[in-house]
Each structure stands twice: as structure tokens, then as C-alpha cells.
Motif scaffolding. Structure first.
Motif, short mmCIF file in Angstrom:
data_model
loop_
_atom_site.label_atom_id
_atom_site.label_comp_id
_atom_site.label_asym_id
_atom_site.label_seq_id
_atom_site.Cartn_x
_atom_site.Cartn_y
_atom_site.Cartn_z
N THR A 25 0.78 -1.55 -0.21
CA THR A 25 -0.43 0.30 -0.38
C THR A 25 0.88 1.22 -0.03
O THR A 25 1.87 1.25 0.37
CB THR A 25 -0.93 0.10 0.89
N GLY A 26 -0.51 2.63 -0.58
CA GLY A 26 -1.08 2.06 -0.83
C GLY A 26 -1.52 2.39 -2.09
O GLY A 26 0.37 2.59 -3.29
N ARG A 128 -2.46 -2.05 5.43
CA ARG A 128 -1.55 -1.54 5.12
C ARG A 128 0.16 -1.82 5.44
O ARG A 128 -0.05 -2.21 7.43
CB ARG A 128 -1.36 0.16 5.47
N THR A 424 -6.18 5.70 7.80
CA THR A 424 -7.44 5.40 7.58
C THR A 424 -8.82 6.30 7.96
O THR A 424 -8.50 8.18 8.08
CB THR A 424 -7.92 5.00 9.38
N CYS A 429 -16.08 5.29 6.72
CA CYS A 429 -15.64 3.31 6.78
C CYS A 429 -15.54 2.56 8.20
O CYS A 429 -16.15 1.78 8.02
CB CYS A 429 -15.22 3.34 5.41
N ASP A 451 -1.91 10.67 4.06
CA ASP A 451 -3.24 9.59 3.30
C ASP A 451 -2.31 10.26 2.01
O ASP A 451 -1.94 10.79 1.50
CB ASP A 451 -4.75 10.03 3.52
N ASP A 502 5.51 6.16 3.85
CA ASP A 502 4.92 6.86 5.27
C ASP A 502 5.98 6.58 6.09
O ASP A 502 6.36 6.60 7.74
CB ASP A 502 3.55 4.90 5.81
N ARG A 620 -17.08 -6.83 0.18
CA ARG A 620 -16.30 -6.45 -0.86
C ARG A 620 -16.28 -6.81 -2.41
O ARG A 620 -16.81 -7.72 -2.41
CB ARG A 620 -15.12 -7.35 -0.22
N SER A 627 -13.21 1.81 1.77
CA SER A 627 -13.46 4.17 0.59
C SER A 627 -12.97 4.07 -0.01
O SER A 627 -12.74 4.36 -0.95
CB SER A 627 -13.89 4.54 1.85
N ASN A 713 -23.22 2.74 7.57
CA ASN A 713 -23.04 3.07 8.68
C ASN A 713 -23.47 3.99 9.86
O ASN A 713 -23.67 3.98 11.04
CB ASN A 713 -21.25 2.92 9.10
N LYS A 731 -22.72 -6.79 10.49
CA LYS A 731 -23.62 -8.14 9.62
C LYS A 731 -24.80 -8.36 10.47
O LYS A 731 -25.10 -9.39 9.40
CB LYS A 731 -22.65 -9.22 8.99
N1 LIG Z 1 -20.91 -1.75 7.31
C1 LIG Z 1 -19.35 -1.53 7.43
N2 LIG Z 1 -18.13 -1.21 7.82
C2 LIG Z 1 -17.03 -1.29 7.41
C3 LIG Z 1 -16.94 -3.51 7.51
C4 LIG Z 1 -18.33 -3.72 7.13
O1 LIG Z 1 -17.53 -5.08 6.79
N3 LIG Z 1 -19.60 -2.97 6.95
N4 LIG Z 1 -15.32 -3.80 7.55
C5 LIG Z 1 -14.54 -2.75 8.06
C6 LIG Z 1 -12.91 -3.58 8.01
S1 LIG Z 1 -13.02 -5.18 7.92
C7 LIG Z 1 -12.42 -2.63 8.11
S2 LIG Z 1 -10.46 -3.46 8.70
C8 LIG Z 1 -12.50 -1.18 7.90
C9 LIG Z 1 -11.39 -0.80 6.62
O2 LIG Z 1 -11.00 0.30 7.54
P1 LIG Z 1 -10.21 1.34 7.03
O3 LIG Z 1 -9.28 0.73 7.39
O4 LIG Z 1 -10.40 2.51 7.36
O5 LIG Z 1 -10.58 1.80 5.02
P2 LIG Z 1 -10.80 2.92 4.82
O6 LIG Z 1 -11.88 4.08 4.78
O7 LIG Z 1 -9.97 2.67 3.12
O8 LIG Z 1 -9.41 3.53 5.04
C10 LIG Z 1 -7.78 3.80 4.38
C11 LIG Z 1 -7.24 5.26 4.31
O9 LIG Z 1 -6.11 4.90 3.82
C12 LIG Z 1 -5.60 5.34 2.76
N5 LIG Z 1 -4.47 5.16 2.45
C13 LIG Z 1 -4.71 4.03 1.49
N6 LIG Z 1 -2.88 3.17 1.81
C14 LIG Z 1 -2.24 4.22 2.51
C15 LIG Z 1 -1.25 3.65 2.70
O10 LIG Z 1 0.18 2.87 2.49
N7 LIG Z 1 -0.60 5.05 3.64
C16 LIG Z 1 -0.99 6.46 3.89
N8 LIG Z 1 -0.56 6.89 4.71
N9 LIG Z 1 -2.50 6.04 3.50
C17 LIG Z 1 -2.62 5.04 3.26
C18 LIG Z 1 -7.30 5.56 2.01
O11 LIG Z 1 -6.65 6.28 0.54
C19 LIG Z 1 -8.00 5.89 2.98
O12 LIG Z 1 -8.39 7.45 2.72
O13 LIG Z 1 -13.69 -0.90 7.25
C20 LIG Z 1 -15.06 -1.70 8.84
N10 LIG Z 1 -15.96 -0.62 7.88
#
Ligand SMILES: Nc1nc2c(c(=O)[nH]1)N[C@H]1C(S)=C(S)[C@@H](COP(=O)(O)OP(=O)(O)OC[C@H]3O[C@@H](n4cnc5c(=O)[nH]c(N)nc54)[C@H](O)[C@@H]3O)O[C@H]1N2
Ligand SMILES: Nc1nc2c(c(=O)[nH]1)N[C@H]1C(S)=C(S)[C@@H](COP(=O)(O)OP(=O)(O)OC[C@H]3O[C@@H](n4cnc5c(=O)[nH]c(N)nc54)[C@H](O)[C@@H]3O)O[C@H]1N2
Ligand SMILES: [Mo]
Length: 746
Positions: A25-26, A128, A424, A429, A451, A502, A620, A627, A713, A731
Motif C-alpha cells: 500500500t497505498g 497497510r 484510515t 468507513c 493519506d 509512510d 467486498r 472507501s 454505517n 453484518k
Molecule cells: N458497514 C461496514 N463497515 C465496515 C466493514 C464492513 O464489513 N461493514 N468492514 C470493516 C473492516 S473489516 C475494516 S478493516 C475497516 C477498514 O477501514 P479503513 O482501514 O479506515 O479503510 P478505508 O476507509 O479504506 O481507509 C483507508 C484510508 O487510507 C488511505 N491509504 C491507503 N493506503 C495508504 C498508505 O499506504 N498510507 C497512507 N498514509 N494512507 C493510505 C486511503 O486513501 C484511505 O483514505 O472498515 C470496516 N467498516
């Protein structure tokens, strides 16, 4: 040590430079596939799968193929930004890294002086590869508050599994698809699993936690038969011998009924049970409460199917369980995870070829743990947020997400003043009860977001935004696959603008905050020091491409699992604890059981009239990572709008047609998505996508890129984590769905 023969990591081909690397990532990604990055005139032209990388063998997903669209997207963050207007106004000024670092260091140190380092929290999301560095970053600052790993609520992603497995057998297991061996399927000891249970998981779309989906397809080609447990007919469900269309959130009951059949019909592995398990008799007694006939009513799965599945799994030698996040995302998730671990244990499928194998990790833990102890004083860990609330969480050193939000809102027992948010998109998300999380972060004095893009989270909360590099723009160490295999991520192009990796950001700012903890002159030196326990340098690893740690089956027989080197498992009794002494000590039921979801047709019949449908969320899609990727044209084209899947029969009753915009509403909130009629979903269940925001909509408040419109959410409340502190019903929720009038569309 098993490594590849030396092979070039960079060469010329058709007027381009090819760089061999590993996808990390990213943008977001869970695993690491071998890639070839083609560069012309300093620009990444295309990405191909690396056929020489044993774990992925040339395969890639659509998100890697769209990588050039991510890297060169006009919306990429390119420079450090400082907020100049009010929070959420979207007024930013470009600043230098020097000014950014100085502002952050001054502010963090000021807070540390006034309130203690614990008043700064460090947040990250899932998958990540920054986690170890961020851990060091938080520790070296002196804060025990590193929160995240995806879903804040109930830590409901993988952590419940890690903790359950650590409690029950003192290890960590994954489905054996020959990934422990560099020669893969040709390894002499490996066996094709005769039966694979895919449980609450769609590996071909997600390649989650320690598994690449095509390994399952490879095994199917070699003869594996599938049992799939899913309320939706997924690709794997459509290819299964047995597909059990389960009622969401009833997995524990199903696992207990399967145990009931296996134990009562003497289909278990008596020798393994006798020698290597603890508490079988108690389990045997417990499963009497779950006869298939009764469980059929609970789960909506026909009794004969439960019996057939139990028999097929128990009589296939070997057989394996591949489990997914749906199991973590129910309230009392530990129950299902416990029962399923018991299934593969009593059938003797523990750490055998083609079973569930116990693995380790290679590079970071030793280095990180030492680092942690050097830099995080003992008394600081007692200040971890939520400490003392949930014994199992304390045992696992975790922060309960809801306690974090509570504390951010109440300042009790001490105030949280600043957040470092790296990778995150919290309230778009990763968290339930979105508005509460939003209010909590809004209250803080100072927030930094690192980000790739300006997200709703960065727009709403950030005072400083730092631009992160994508993986072709940096070096790194990749360790994924839930197996002891590491490789290097090799920089192929210069970062766009002033983006930094990062790790560079953590190292450079870490040096300013606590120079002793970051003795390395640059990232390369830091990587070398972290690789010491694996016995390779960065350059050596890069030249070889990958490095597998040693792997043996049946480690419990050989004294390879316990620190004292005695045979057995690394648990208090030395056995696989079907009756868990750890859970018992933590005040939890030592045996698995089933509890109804907090809202369901059974537990809350009074609300069913108004909210008749079970809502499962977040399955997924192949084209998005949570997101992310909504601004990537070729990917968005494949899933332009948020989708809610509804059975056609139910849709007809509700007067909803395919692609209508509809409201999905729970007792707690609502959002709008587009209906997709699907025969593959149970008529009593709907599935809604998660993580939706609209990069094309206005960023400043109140829109925040439309994050309040389709964010599922919003329907999920706080206060519903399990008794252990783990688990949250992402879920399993009750809702209603209705068509939106024309004027409200789009
Ligand atoms: N309703 C519902 N909600 C869920 C889920 C669900 O099944 N249902 N699943 C849940 C699960 S299992 C998870 S793990 C979470 C995930 O939730 P998050 O891990 O918060 O996922 P993202 O919203 O994609 O946020 C990742 C952010 O990091 C940035 N990014 C990506 N790669 C990198 C990197 O290498 N470095 C940096 N600095 N930034 C980066 C992206 O641009 C993005 O803005 O969501 C949860 N939310
Ligand atoms: N393309 C892509 N890949 C990803 C991600 C991504 O966002 N995009 N996210 C990554 C992350 S953080 C994670 S955690 C993994 C998750 O990867 P998976 O474990 O595959 O998770 P999901 O896709 O959420 O759900 C898998 C299946 O569980 C089913 N399901 C829903 N409710 C229940 C239930 O109550 N019981 C049972 N038995 N099944 C149920 C759903 O219908 C779905 O088909 O994927 C990772 N990989
Ligand atoms: Mo996750």
C-alpha cells in the motif's frame, strides 16, 4: 533459509525499465502479490503480475491493474497542507515538510507536557504495511494509545480470530494452500485439502488475511470440494458441493451443530483429541444443546444439509476451514470462532498438510517488541484507553474502540487532545455510529491526517495533511500472506510532488520527537536493522525477491510451539483448549455457545413489523478497497453507485425495481443506495455496500464529499460490542427498505 536464486530486480525491456516489486500500500491492499512495474521516462506505464513470485505466480487484481490511474490522479495529495480556514471549510495552504514537522512536533510536545503523551492517540486502518512503524512511532512518543486495525467498534476484523486462536492453542493458523513452501503445490509433504469450508468469506473477491483467492481456485482444480456458508450466493457458493444459506449472525449455532454431529457419530479424531486437547468431555456435553434439528430453525439451514456438511468435513482427510470477516462482525463473535477452532481440532486437522496450519511471522515482531520495551515505559501501558474494562482485551493488549470514543467525548479518565490519523478514513468507513465518531474527533485540539487523497476524514478533522507515497514510489518490506515469507517493495519511480513514504514520515518525525528511539540515518538503515532477526539485509532480500522462513507440519509433536521446547501447544495446559482456561480467567464462558444477535427476528420480534429485513453490510467488491478507489475511473465504472442487493420476490413486494434509488433505514439512521435485484440473496436479507463517499461532490462541510448520503454505517449504533470487548454486529442488523421519490434521487 529458503530463498529464491538471485535474479535481477531491475532491467531494460522494450525501451522501458522493468522493476520487480511486491504490491503493498497505498492504495489499500491486504496481501502482497509479485508485480513487474514498467517505467518509461520516469513514469509508471503499466503493471503486470510477476510470474516468478511463488505466492501469486503472475496473477493480479483489477486494483493493481488500475494503479497508474491512482498514482497520476489529479486529486492526489502532493504537498503538506496546513488548514487556514475553519475546520471543514476546505481552505488549505501548502507548507514545507520542515514547517509541517515543526508544527506537529511542537504541538505534540506541548500536549505531552500539559497532559502526558497518552493524550495523543495514533489511528490506522487495515492491511497497510505501516503498522510496525506506526507502533514504534506511538511507543517512542510514549503513548500506549494506538487504535485502529480497521473497524474501531469491537475490533471486529481479524483481531477476534487472532485472540481466540492465541487463547485456545497459543498460536495463529491459516488454511494450508501450500503457501508455506516456495515450491508451493509441488512440495512433497503438502496435500490437497479434500474439503474446504469457506465460512463467511469470499476469497476470490478479497484475498484476505493470509490467503490469495486464486489459491482456492487452484485447490479446486486439484480436486478440493467446497462447503460454503454465506447468506449470499457468491462465486465460491455457486461452485460449492454444499452451500448453506445461513441466517446472518447464527454461525456459532451452526458450528456447534456440526460438532454435535461429528462427536455423536464418532467422526472425530480420537487419537488427536485424547493426546492433544483439553476439555473434550465438557465440549461434548455443551454440544448436546445444539442438535441439528434445533439449529436448522435457528440458522434457516435444512437439517439434512447441516448433517451432510458435518459428515463431509469430518470424513475428508484432510479438510480445512477458510474463514472470513463475517465471523468477526457479529456481537458475540468469539463464540463462533471458538466453535470453529474446535471443529478443526477435534477432526485432527490442526497443523497437518492441507489442514489449518500454525504459522509465524518473520521480520518485525522481535525488533518491534524490543523497541517497544525500550521506548514505552511500563507505567504508560496502564494508561491505555479502556484498560480494566474487558479482561480479554487487556490480555491481548488492545484498545476497545467504543471506550476510545467514550473517552474522547467525556475526557474521563483523562482527555484526548490530538490524533495522528495515518491510513484510515475513519468515519466514512471504519467505524459504526458515524456521527458519534465524527463528534469525538471534532472535539480534539489538533489532528494530523496522512493519506493519498483528501478524504472526508481529512476534510472534517485535519489541521495538517501529509501526502503519502504509493508503493511504486517507495521502498519497503512486505510481509503478508499469514506466513513466514518476506520480500522487498522496490521503488520504481520518484514520488509525485513532495509525497513521502509512510515509513519516511514516521522516521523523520520520530527522530524529532525522540531521537534515541530512531537511531537510523535513513529508511534503508531502519529496514536493515528490522531484518536482522531474519538474517538478511534489504539489498540481499531485494536481490533474491523473497525469503521463506522454515516451516514444519505437526509442530506440537516436535516441541516447536512452546518456549520450553516441550511437545504440545503454547497454552496453560499445553493442549488445544476446547475448554478455554484463558477465557475462563477473563470471566467469559470457557465453552462456545450461541447467542442471538442483539437485533433479530428472534431477539427483538417487536421491531420486526417496522424493520423486517436483516441487513448485512460490507461484502467486498473486487474493484474497491473499502472507501478507496471511488475516484478511479476504470474501477468506478464497474460499480458507479452504492448498491443494496435485494431478492426479487421481496423487491416486488416492496414495489422496488432494479436500479431504483432506495432508502435503507434502521432504528438509528438511514442512507440511500441503489437497488440491485439478486436471486442469490435470501428474501429476508438485504446486503448493502459500505465505505461510500463521492470524491466528485463538494468537499467542504456540510457535504464532506457526500459522506452522509450513502454511508451504511449511519444505521449502526454504538454500545453493541460483545461481552469480551471484541465483536460488533456490522453484518446483523434489522432494517427496512423503501423506494425514494423521484425528486430525492441521485
Ligand atoms: N458497514 C461496514 N463497515 C465496515 C466493514 C464492513 O464489513 N461493514 N468492514 C470493516 C473492516 S473489516 C475494516 S478493516 C475497516 C477498514 O477501514 P479503513 O482501514 O479506515 O479503510 P478505508 O476507509 O479504506 O481507509 C483507508 C484510508 O487510507 C488511505 N491509504 C491507503 N493506503 C495508504 C498508505 O499506504 N498510507 C497512507 N498514509 N494512507 C493510505 C486511503 O486513501 C484511505 O483514505 O472498515 C470496516 N467498516
Ligand atoms: N477488493 C477488496 N478486498 C478486500 C477488502 C476490500 O475492501 N476490497 N477488504 C479487506 C479487509 S479489511 C477484509 S477484513 C477482508 C474481508 O474479506 P471477507 O472475509 O471475504 O469479507 P466480506 O466480503 O465482508 O464477507 C464475506 C462474505 O460473508 C458473507 N456474510 C455476511 N454476513 C454473514 C454471516 O452472518 N455469516 C456468514 N457465514 N456469512 C456472512 C457475505 O455475504 C460475504 O459474501 O477483505 C480484504 N480484502
Ligand atoms: Mo478488515
Amino acid at each position: 533459509m529458503t530463498s529464491a536464486k538471485k535474479r535481477p530486480w531491475k532491467w531494460e525491456e522494450d525501451g522501458m525499465i522493468a522493476v520487480r516489486s511486491i504490491a503493498r500500500t497505498g492504495p489499500g491492499c491486504h496481501e502482497g502479490c509479485g508485480v513487474l512495474l514498467y517505467v518509461k521516462d520516469g513514469k509508471l506505464i503499466k503493471v503486470e503480475g510477476d510470474p516468478g513470485f511463488p505466492l501469486s505466480r503472475g496473477r493480479l487484481c483489477p486494483r493493481c491493474l488500475a494503479l497508474t490511474e491512482v498514482i497520476y490522479h489529479p486529486d492526489r495529495l502532493k504537498y503538506p497542507l496546513k488548514r487556514v480556514g475553519e475546520r471543514g471549510e476546505g481552505k488549505w495552504e501548502q507548507i514545507s515538510w520542515e514547517e509541517a514537522y515543526k508544527t506537529i512536533a511542537d504541538k505534540f510536545n506541548e500536549i505531552k507536557g500539559a497532559y502526558g503523551p497518552e493524550s495523543v492517540i495514533f489511528c490506522t486502518g487495515t492491511g497497510r504495511d505501516i503498522r510496525p512503524y506506526l507502533d514504534m512511532f506511538a511507543c517512542s512518543f510514549g503513548s500506549p494509545n494506538l487504535a485502529g486495525f480497521g473497524p474501531l467498534h469491537g475490533n471486529a476484523c481479524y483481531f477476534p480470530k487472532i485472540v481466540t486462536m492465541a487463547a485456545l492453542f497459543g498460536g495463529f493458523a491459516v488454511a494450508d494452500c501450500a503457501q508455506a513452501h516456495p515450491e508451493r503445490y509441488e512440495h512433497p509433504e503438502w496435500k490437497v485439502p479434500k474439503c474446504i469450508i469457506i465460512w463467511g468469506n469470499e476469497p476470490t473477491a478479497t484475498s484476505p488475511d493470509g490467503l490469495l483467492g486464486h489459491w482456492i481456485v487452484d485447490c479446486m482444480r486439484k480436486g478440493s470440494k467446497l462447503i460454503v456458508i454465506d447468506p449470499r450466493r457468491t462465486w465460491v457458493a455457486a461452485h460449492a458441493e454444499i452451500w448453506m444459506q445461513i441466517r446472518p449472525g447464527t454461525d456459532a449455532a451452526l458450528a456447534l451443530a456440526m460438532l454435535n454431529v461429528i462427536i455423536n457419530e464418532n467422526l472425530y479424531d480420537e487419537a488427536f483429541v485424547q493426546k492433544w486437547t483439553y476439555g473434550f468431555d465438557e465440549l461434548k456435553k455443551r454440544v448436546r444443546e445444539y442438535p441439528p434439528e434445533k439449529v436448522a430453525k435457528i440458522t434457516w439451514i435444512p437439517e439434512e444439509q447441516i448433517i451432510a456438511a458435518a459428515k463431509m468435513y469430518a470424513t475428508s482427510k484432510s479438510a480445512v476451514v477458510q474463514w472470513g470477516v463475517a465471523l468477526d462482525q457479529s456481537k458475540e463473535c468469539i463464540n463462533a470462532l471458538h466453535a470453529i477452532t474446535a471443529l478443526w481440532s477435534v477432526t485432527g486437522n490442526m497443523d497437518v498438510p492441507g489442514g489449518n496450519i500454525i504459522t509465524g511471522q518473520l521480520f518485525s515482531p522481535a525488533a518491534i517488541v524490543t523497541q517497544r520495551h525500550e521506548t514505552a515505559p511500563e507505567e504508560q501501558s496502564s494508561k491505555r484507553i479502556g484498560v480494566g474494562k474487558y479482561p480479554l482485551m487487556d490480555w491481548a493488549n488492545q484498545i476497545p474502540g467504543e471506550a476510545l470514543i467514550d473517552q474522547m467525548l467525556t475526557d474521563i479518565p483523562y482527555p484526548v487532545k490530538a490524533a495522528w490519523i495515518q491510513a484510515t478514513n475513519t468515519f466514512a468507513c471504519g467505524t459504526a455510529d458515524v456521527r458519534r465518531t465524527y463528534e469525538a474527533f471534532k472535539r480534539l485540539d489538533f489532528n494530523v491526517v496522512v493519506d493519498l487523497f483528501m478524504t472526508p476524514t481529512a476534510m472534517a478533522f485535519a489541521d495538517i495533511v501529509l501526502p503519502a507515497a504509493t508503493y511504486p514510489e517507495r521502498d519497503g518490506i512486505s510481509q503478508g500472506w499469514g506466513i513466514a515469507c518476506i520480500g522487498t517493495i522496490n521503488k520504481a519511480i520518484e514520488p509525485i510532488g513532495e509525497c513521502k513514504s509512510d515509513m519516511e514520515i514516521n522516521l523523520e518525525l520520530g527522530k524529532r520527537l525522540n531521537p534515541e528511539a530512531w537511531p537510523w540515518k535513513d529508511v534503508r538503515e531502519m529496514f536493515n536493522s528490522m531484518l536482522e532477526p531474519a538474517g538478511v539485509t534489504f539489498a540481499e532480500l531485494r536481490d533474491k525477491g523473497y525469503h521463506f522462513g522454515p516451516f514444519e507440519y505437526r509442530k506440537h509433536e516436535k516441541g516447536l510451539l512452546r518456549p520450553d521446547r516441550e511437545p504440545g501447544f503454547n497454552t496453560p495446559t499445553g493442549k488445544v483448549e476446547l475448554y478455554s482456561t484463558v477465557l475462563e480467567k477473563c470471566g467469559l464462558d470457557p465453552l462456545p455457545s450461541f447467542e442471538e444477535p442483539p437485533e433479530s427476528p428472534v431477539s427483538t420480534p417487536e421491531i420486526v413489523k417496522e424493520y423486517p429485513l436483516i441487513l448485512t453490510t460490507g461484502a467486498r467488491t473486487r474493484v474497491f478497497f473499502h472507501s478507496e478507489h471511488r475516484q478511479i475511473p476504470s474501477l468506478r465504472k464497474m460499480n458507479p453507485d452504492p448498491i443494496v442487493e435485494i431478492n426479487p420476490e421481496m423487491a416486488e413486494k416492496l414495489g422496488i425495481k432494479d436500479v431504483d434509488w432506495v432508502y435503507i433505514e434502521s432504528r438509528y439512521g438511514k442512507c440511500k443506495q441503489r437497488a440491485r435485484l439478486s436471486e442469490g440473496i435470501h428474501s429476508g436479507v438485504v446486503h448493502a455496500q459500505h465505505g461510500w463517499w463521492f470524491p466528485e461532490k463538494p468537499g467542504p462541510e456540510p457535504s464532506l464529499f457526500g459522506v452522509w448520503e450513502s454511508n451504511i454505517n449511519l444505521l449502526l449504533p454504538s454500545g453493541w460490542t460483545g461481552k469480551s470487548g471484541f465483536g460488533y454486529p456490522f453484518k446483523t442488523q434489522m432494517c427496512r427498505v423503501y423506494k425514494i421519490g423521484e425528486s430525492q434521487n441521485g
